[in-house]
Design a protein around this motif. Sequence first.
Motif, short mmCIF file in Angstrom:
data_model
loop_
_atom_site.label_atom_id
_atom_site.label_comp_id
_atom_site.label_asym_id
_atom_site.label_seq_id
_atom_site.Cartn_x
_atom_site.Cartn_y
_atom_site.Cartn_z
N ASP A 175 -37.91 -81.19 -3.64
CA ASP A 175 -38.76 -81.90 -4.60
C ASP A 175 -37.84 -82.51 -5.66
N THR A 176 -37.45 -81.71 -6.64
CA THR A 176 -36.55 -82.23 -7.68
C THR A 176 -35.10 -82.24 -7.22
N GLY A 177 -34.77 -81.44 -6.22
CA GLY A 177 -33.37 -81.28 -5.78
C GLY A 177 -32.63 -80.22 -6.58
N ASP A 217 -35.16 -78.04 4.76
CA ASP A 217 -36.09 -77.42 3.82
C ASP A 217 -36.74 -78.50 2.96
N GLU A 253 -31.65 -71.88 1.34
CA GLU A 253 -30.43 -72.38 0.70
C GLU A 253 -29.27 -71.39 0.81
N THR A 266 -32.97 -76.94 -6.62
CA THR A 266 -32.58 -75.74 -5.86
C THR A 266 -31.33 -76.02 -5.04
#
Length: 227
Positions: free
Chosen positions: A172-174, A169, A156, A176
Amino acid sequence: MIEAASTRRPFVAEPMLTVALSKGRILTETLPLLAAAGIVPDEDPAVSRRLILGTSSPGVRLLIVGPTDVPAYVLHGGADVGVTGKDVLAEQEQAILYEPLDLGIGRCRLMLAGREGLEPSRAQPRVATKYVASTRAFFAARGQQVDVIKLYGSMELAPLVGLADWIVDLVDTGNTLRANGLAPLETVMEVSARLVVNPASWKTKHAAVRRLVADLAAAVERQGARA
Ligand code: PRP
């Protein structure tokens, strides 16, 4: 002559099955599936420093290997079977492992992402990723030329300091992405954990491997029914 029972060679036991796992989310989600198949580690792998663990099933032992090393252990016979993410498998040059079961756990997406509202600054965009093969395949399928930069973590960061225009990349939850001012652009691949099997073990330990696959498939189905 009939041998006395005490001198008889022992009945040939079923071959030992060695299962390669790596620590982290996939391990946490794999343990309940293994338990449902009657395989419980002697020690908690999340806490233990031991890398080879016995289990409640005398015919099964667990290896704790590095996160991206499961395919190598299974391919080269260090383990008979393993559990690893589709993202890791997709990076393997030779797709010669058997992949008989989608465990339906460790679900996330491999995604293309970039800075919120910003177009690439380069005519040939730069993409930073740990997933070089999947990234190249994704852009090749779109017929788009990009420069791929291999990173090993904290992808990131790359767009924030101008190292790259985009990243590929796991999301998952977004959280990051959001925390770093990045937005998901496109899905490169849906990811979940897969059971992989060494082709030689599939033949020489067929009954044991088939039973493990069947038991895990039943556990996956029960888990799916409960979800
Ligand atoms: C992964 C991935 C992202 C993050 C995404 O990193 O590389 O950084 O999780 O999850 P989110 O969408 O829920 O925020 P991980 O923590 O597995 O470590 P890694 O960077 O070493 O792969």
